[in-house]
Design a protein around this motif. Structure first.
Motif, short mmCIF file in Angstrom:
data_model
loop_
_atom_site.label_atom_id
_atom_site.label_comp_id
_atom_site.label_asym_id
_atom_site.label_seq_id
_atom_site.Cartn_x
_atom_site.Cartn_y
_atom_site.Cartn_z
N ARG A 45 10.96 -22.57 -4.37
CA ARG A 45 11.95 -22.87 -5.12
C ARG A 45 11.65 -23.46 -6.75
O ARG A 45 12.39 -22.91 -7.34
CB ARG A 45 12.72 -23.87 -4.44
CG ARG A 45 13.86 -24.64 -5.08
CD ARG A 45 14.06 -26.23 -4.37
NE ARG A 45 13.08 -27.09 -4.80
CZ ARG A 45 12.63 -28.28 -4.55
NH1 ARG A 45 13.30 -28.93 -3.30
NH2 ARG A 45 11.60 -29.06 -4.85
N ALA A 53 16.89 -19.43 -7.29
CA ALA A 53 16.48 -20.50 -6.14
C ALA A 53 17.75 -20.93 -5.38
O ALA A 53 17.93 -20.97 -4.23
CB ALA A 53 15.99 -21.66 -6.85
N TYR A 68 15.70 -27.93 1.73
CA TYR A 68 15.27 -27.35 0.66
C TYR A 68 15.56 -27.91 -0.82
O TYR A 68 14.61 -27.88 -1.58
CB TYR A 68 15.86 -26.02 0.84
CG TYR A 68 15.81 -24.72 -0.37
CD1 TYR A 68 14.60 -24.15 -0.49
CD2 TYR A 68 16.73 -24.57 -0.99
CE1 TYR A 68 14.55 -23.11 -1.45
CE2 TYR A 68 16.69 -23.52 -1.98
CZ TYR A 68 15.43 -22.81 -2.17
OH TYR A 68 15.51 -21.88 -3.12
N TYR A 69 16.75 -28.45 -0.82
CA TYR A 69 17.00 -28.93 -2.23
C TYR A 69 16.48 -30.27 -2.49
O TYR A 69 16.71 -30.71 -3.46
CB TYR A 69 18.68 -28.95 -2.34
CG TYR A 69 19.06 -27.53 -2.51
CD1 TYR A 69 18.84 -26.82 -3.84
CD2 TYR A 69 20.01 -27.03 -1.61
CE1 TYR A 69 19.43 -25.74 -3.71
CE2 TYR A 69 20.58 -25.87 -1.73
CZ TYR A 69 20.30 -25.14 -3.06
OH TYR A 69 20.89 -23.82 -3.03
N TRP A 72 14.64 -31.59 -5.67
CA TRP A 72 14.78 -30.72 -6.90
C TRP A 72 15.01 -31.16 -7.99
O TRP A 72 16.23 -31.78 -8.23
CB TRP A 72 15.62 -29.50 -6.03
CG TRP A 72 15.35 -28.12 -7.16
CD1 TRP A 72 14.24 -27.67 -7.71
CD2 TRP A 72 16.38 -27.18 -7.31
NE1 TRP A 72 14.65 -26.64 -8.30
CE2 TRP A 72 15.75 -25.99 -8.04
CE3 TRP A 72 17.98 -27.05 -6.65
CZ2 TRP A 72 16.60 -24.99 -8.46
CZ3 TRP A 72 18.82 -26.02 -7.15
CH2 TRP A 72 18.17 -25.12 -7.75
#
Length: 147
Positions: A45, A53, A68-69, A72
């Motif tokens: 990512r 991404a 995943y996020y 970020w």
């Protein structure tokens, strides 16, 4: 307590991915498989441009996309890792206190093989187009022919 179908479904889909990483990577442990998956997804990512991404995140189960996020910082991406060593350092850094026994190269190759079956061919092609050759080599061979 009544079932909540949308939550149950995302947990089920997430567990399928984790189990595939566990089996494919011969981890024999869901927690290790999840750490390998999470660390690899974060490194990928952060190496990609924001739009690419985000397209990957949209193809992950909702629960996994939350992980995943997590943490970020889109303004700080993409990282300019050009070599496998630089890319793997990010995964080693993540795993160092969580699962130091996991080899980052093994984790990446395992996760990329599993993602290859869960992310659309078009998105994989987009990923491979923006990665330098040395990082593309981490993806399964059949995917590399798309780039």
């Amino acid at each position: 307590m009544a079932a909540f179908p949308v939550i149950d479904k995302t947990v089920q889909k997430t567990m399928i991915l984790i189990d595939e990483v566990s089996v494919e990577g011969n981890f024999h442990d869901r927690e290790k498989a999840f750490k390998a998956l999470r660390g690899t997804l974060h490194a990928l990512r952060d190496r990609l441009q924001v739009e690419t991404a985000a397209h990957i995140g949209a193809q992950l189960p909702v629960l996994l996309s939350g992980f995943y996020y997590e943490g970020w910082k889109p303004a700080a991406t993409p990282r300019k890792d050009r070599s496998q060593e630089e890319f793997l350092e990010h995964i080693d850094e993540y795993l160092s206190d969580k699962a130091p026994e996991i080899n980052s190269m093994h984790a990446v190759q395992t996760v990329f093989r599993v993602l290859n079956n869960h992310i659309s061919e078009g998105e994989i092609e987009d990923i491979l187009k923006v990665l330098p050759e040395e990082l593309r080599e981490l993806w399964p061979e059949q995917a590399q022919s798309l780039a």
